[in-house]
Scaffold this motif. Structure first.
Motif, PDB file in Angstrom:
ATOM      1  N   TRP A   1     -16.872  24.022  28.129  1.00 33.06           N
ATOM      2  CA  TRP A   1     -15.721  24.816  28.590  1.00 33.06           C
ATOM      3  C   TRP A   1     -15.263  24.344  29.962  1.00 33.06           C
ATOM      4  CZ3 TRP A   1     -15.386  28.008  32.921  1.00 33.06           C
ATOM      5  CH2 TRP A   1     -14.226  28.777  33.005  1.00 33.06           C
ATOM      6  N   GLY A   2     -16.218  24.100  30.858  1.00 24.93           N
ATOM      7  CA  GLY A   2     -15.851  23.618  32.188  1.00 24.93           C
ATOM      8  C   GLY A   2     -15.161  22.273  32.137  1.00 24.93           C
ATOM      9  N   ALA A   3     -15.599  21.385  31.222  1.00 26.04           N
ATOM     10  CA  ALA A   3     -14.962  20.072  31.088  1.00 26.04           C
ATOM     11  C   ALA A   3     -13.523  20.213  30.608  1.00 26.04           C
ATOM     12  CB  ALA A   3     -15.758  19.203  30.121  1.00 26.04           C
ATOM     13  N   VAL A   4     -13.281  21.116  29.667  1.00 29.03           N
ATOM     14  CA  VAL A   4     -11.920  21.333  29.172  1.00 29.03           C
ATOM     15  C   VAL A   4     -11.033  21.888  30.284  1.00 29.03           C
ATOM     16  CG1 VAL A   4     -10.511  22.707  27.582  1.00 29.03           C
ATOM     17  CG2 VAL A   4     -12.602  21.599  26.764  1.00 29.03           C
ATOM     18  N   GLU A   5     -11.551  22.877  31.032  1.00 30.08           N
ATOM     19  CA  GLU A   5     -10.760  23.454  32.118  1.00 30.08           C
ATOM     20  C   GLU A   5     -10.454  22.406  33.185  1.00 30.08           C
ATOM     21  OE1 GLU A   5      -9.528  26.700  32.632  1.00 30.08           O
ATOM     22  OE2 GLU A   5      -9.960  26.849  30.500  1.00 30.08           O
ATOM     23  N   GLY A   6     -11.438  21.595  33.515  1.00 25.22           N
ATOM     24  CA  GLY A   6     -11.206  20.545  34.496  1.00 25.22           C
ATOM     25  C   GLY A   6     -10.195  19.527  34.001  1.00 25.22           C
ATOM     26  N   GLY A   7     -10.266  19.184  32.711  1.00 27.69           N
ATOM     27  CA  GLY A   7      -9.302  18.253  32.135  1.00 27.69           C
ATOM     28  C   GLY A   7      -7.880  18.778  32.191  1.00 27.69           C
TER      29      GLY A   7
END
Length: 348
Positions: free
Chosen positions: A161-167
């Motif tokens: 989830w954090g990777a998607v938000e950062g992306g």
């Protein structure tokens, strides 16, 4: 290609992980409809997103389980239900991710509505699938090893989830600017550009706002006062965000009269509530202690309300989701009952 053998217990653990994530995603999805304040909304939305994305981590394992099950007698398993569950789950995940990233609509229907509908269908089929699998809880499901695996799955879900938000932020996607509830901006400062939506059980009255002599009843005990809607524009203003459960939000300046001013001087019960009822019969009950922050609005961004946006009078309830903002207000009644003694979401 050599066959992949998965131990029976591993298959069970995969199914339990999928069930736990689906239950968490479903529960937080329902909770997200009611939470409108920033920090709690963001926490709920984060848990919902992480649970949904965490399902992707189990796809390779579940694929092996499915391949292994093909070699067994069908028994009570229903392949149609299993495939329908897979399709609905995929649709739920795809529409959730695309809504998060873009806030797009499909044929005038928001992808969030499609996401919710697919999620409800997934939940129903999940019950059928769980009953058909005849699996029961076991003590080993709470063993130290099982809990460690559950923790690893939770950590992986949060990381994804954090990777998607950062992306989204790095790409400057519309999803990077959405509210903590997941809603995308639509028409802030411009009521004409703000979507016209209402709760799915409600409809716009045919003559909303067309009669200059429309009245609002104020009821407190045995006392009933009828106020002309036009007289409720008393200059009170509040800038508030209307955060619709349809997946959009708009920040507007609303003008009208604060509810506590209307109730001043009346005999009010301690710990009471106020029922706000629309012409259509739609209603919500709010605590009396919030009267100072509630506004009966007649104008939005300096313009009279349109029929679609609640003319002649609508409730403005800052910090609450859009279904609390009752449109086409006909009656405001003080009651002794607690505000929570009502369905969590409108049933009418």
């Amino acid at each position: 290609m050599p066959a992949v053998h998965l131990p029976r217990r591993a298959g069970r653990r995969t199914n339990l992980g999928l069930l736990a994530l689906l239950l968490l995603a479903g529960g937080t999805g329902v909770l997200a409809f009611g939470v409108g304040t920033p920090l709690p909304a963001r926490l709920v939305a984060a848990a919902h997103g992480a649970a949904g994305l965490g399902l992707l981590l189990l796809v390779p394992w579940k694929a092996v389980v499915v391949r292994r099950s093909r070699s067994r007698p069908a028994g009570r398993r229903d392949p149609v239900a299993a495939w329908a569950l897979a399709v609905l789950l995929l649709l739920t995940l795809v529409t959730g991710v695309v809504h998060t990233a873009t806030g797009a609509t499909l044929g005038g229907v928001g992808l969030l509505q499609v996401h919710v509908a697919a999620g409800v269908g997934t939940g129903a089929l999940l019950v059928v699938h769980a009953v058909g699998s005849r699996q029961r809880p076991r003590p080993a499901d709470l063993s130290r090893r099982a809990l460690l695996r559950a923790g690893a799955l939770a950590a992986g879900s949060v990381a994804l989830w954090g990777a998607v938000e950062g992306g989204l932020r790095l790409a400057g996607a519309p999803g990077a600017r959405r509210l903590g509830t997941g809603s995308h901006e639509r028409g802030s400062g411009d009521p004409a550009a703000m979507p016209v939506t209402q709760w799915f059980t409600d409809t716009v009255p045919a003559d909303a706002g067309s009669d200059p002599d429309d009245t609002v009843e104020l009821v407190a005990g045995s006392r009933t006062t009828r106020l002309r809607a036009a007289d409720l524009d008393r200059g009170d203003r509040v800038t508030a965000v209307l955060d619709c459960t349809g997946g959009w939000y708009a920040e507007q300046q609303w003008r009208g009269v604060r509810l506590d001013r209307l109730l001043a001087g009346l005999d009010l019960p301690d710990g009471g509530s106020v029922d706000v009822v629309a012409v259509s019969g739609y209603r919500r009950r709010l605590p009396l202690r919030d009267a100072g922050s509630l506004l009966l609005a007649t104008h939005c961004a300096g313009r009279p309300l349109s029929a679609g946006h609640g003319a002649p009078v609508r409730l403005v309830a800052p910090g609450r989701r859009g279904y609390w903002w009752v449109k086409w207000v006909r009656r405001v009644e003080v009651v002794d009952a607690p505000w929570w003694a009502q369905p969590p979401v409108p049933l009418r």
